[in-house]
Design an enzyme around this catalytic site. Structure first.
Site, PDB file in Angstrom:
ATOM      1  N   LYS A  96     -21.390  10.910 -27.686  1.00  0.00           N
ATOM      2  CA  LYS A  96     -22.785  10.971 -27.212  1.00  0.00           C
ATOM      3  C   LYS A  96     -22.896  11.259 -25.711  1.00  0.00           C
ATOM      4  O   LYS A  96     -23.832  11.927 -25.282  1.00  0.00           O
ATOM      5  CB  LYS A  96     -23.522   9.678 -27.556  1.00  0.00           C
ATOM      6  CG  LYS A  96     -23.807   9.528 -29.055  1.00  0.00           C
ATOM      7  CD  LYS A  96     -24.624   8.273 -29.339  1.00  0.00           C
ATOM      8  CE  LYS A  96     -24.914   8.134 -30.821  1.00  0.00           C
ATOM      9  NZ  LYS A  96     -25.785   6.991 -31.104  1.00  0.00           N
TER      10      LYS A  96
ATOM     11  N   ASP B  33     -32.496   7.601 -31.241  1.00  0.00           N
ATOM     12  CA  ASP B  33     -32.183   6.247 -31.709  1.00  0.00           C
ATOM     13  C   ASP B  33     -33.329   5.260 -31.487  1.00  0.00           C
ATOM     14  O   ASP B  33     -33.718   4.520 -32.388  1.00  0.00           O
ATOM     15  CB  ASP B  33     -30.923   5.710 -31.007  1.00  0.00           C
ATOM     16  CG  ASP B  33     -29.646   6.380 -31.516  1.00  0.00           C
ATOM     17  OD1 ASP B  33     -29.626   6.783 -32.693  1.00  0.00           O
ATOM     18  OD2 ASP B  33     -28.691   6.497 -30.735  1.00  0.00           O
TER      19      ASP B  33
ATOM     20  N   SER C  25     -24.444  -8.970 -15.000  1.00  0.00           N
ATOM     21  CA  SER C  25     -24.599  -7.843 -14.070  1.00  0.00           C
ATOM     22  C   SER C  25     -24.905  -6.535 -14.811  1.00  0.00           C
ATOM     23  O   SER C  25     -25.660  -5.701 -14.329  1.00  0.00           O
ATOM     24  CB  SER C  25     -23.347  -7.682 -13.205  1.00  0.00           C
ATOM     25  OG  SER C  25     -22.207  -7.455 -14.022  1.00  0.00           O
TER      26      SER C  25
END
Length: 275
Positions: A70, A106, A158
């Site tokens: 992708k 998606d 993070s």
């Protein structure tokens, strides 16, 4: 009378054996009188660009892209939609006038499945579990539905904070799985890969109750580990990712063919095949 030559489409991946995309697209085509030939193709890890070039040379009209290509598809595209650019990944390629157009369907597939399942998103508090590619791919379409807040919980906080910065929307916030304790949510979406390994994201049982809708992007023959666990904690509405799979395919099909197919008959058929 000569038969028209079908337009060529592919889904590229490695592995690809498990892909249901050809079944889905051929059902869409037969129901909407579209003449296509859609095949799955195993591509060598370093052979993605060549596979796309070959398909274009053969007059192919488009392709779907699954793991691990992708990001390569993103880099290969000449033009990107906003949702593909923000997702940092492309799952739908369209070949038009010598150009490669990249999109990511998606998130729209997820949103459409939630709408079909009558899950309200406007002014709702959503908990998104995970901060990887799956989470990143659905954030823009989810935000477009007008939720009051989306909390991204991840083992590495993070990474969740980076996602908030990347999308730069005041409705987004980040925390650890444990820090969801004491918070209330209307919808919890599991975008981690835990279900694929038969594991659970480590969230507190206290955030699950009968009013919370629990959605898992994974699906299988039986309910995923996450959905089984959510039921045990009192969740009533639990939904797996089969509808999202069919939904993202429907958006790709509409981009290519200009026809929006019906998803429910296909979901029903695939569900029966899984059983």
């Amino acid at each position: 009378m000569t038969q028209p030559i079908p337009d060529q489409y592919r889904v590229f991946g490695n592995p690809i054996k498990q892909s249901r995309s050809p079944d889905i697209h051929h059902i869409f085509a037969s129901k909407s009188q579209q003449i296509i030939n859609y095949q799955k193709q195993l591509v060598d890890i370093d052979g993605f660009a060549n596979a796309v070039a070959d398909l274009i040379d053969q007059g192919g009209k488009g392709a779907n892209v699954t793991a691990p290509f992708k990001e390569q598809a993103l880099a290969l595209a000449d033009e990107l939609t906003e949702r593909a650019s923000l997702a940092g990944a492309v799952n739908t390629l369209t070949f038009k006038e010598g150009k490669i157009l990249g999109d990511n369907t998606d998130g729209e597939g997820l949103v459409q499945d939630l709408i079909i399942n009558k899950v309200l998103l406007k002014q709702r508090r959503i908990l998104l579990l995970g901060a990887g590619g799956a989470a990143r791919g659905v954030l823009l379409p989810l935000l477009a539905q007008g939720p009051s807040a989306i909390v991204i919980a991840n083992r590495t906080v993070s990474k969740a904070k980076d996602l908030c910065q990347h999308f730069n929307d005041e409705r987004l916030s980040a925390c650890s799985f444990a820090e969801t304790t004491g918070q209330e949510f209307d919808l919890i979406i599991n975008a981690t890969s835990a279900s694929l390994a038969g594991d659970l994201p480590p969230i507190p049982t206290s955030i699950i109750n009968s009013k919370v809708v629990c959605y898992d992007m994974a699906y299988g023959k039986n309910e995923t580990q996450f959905l089984q666990w959510a039921r045990e904690q009192g969740a009533v509405d639990v939904i797996d990712g089969l509808g999202m799979l069919v939904g993202q395919a429907a958006v790709s099909f509409a981009i290519w063919r200009g026809v929006t197919p019906q998803v429910q008959p296909v979901i029903k058929k695939l569900r029966a095949a899984l059983k």
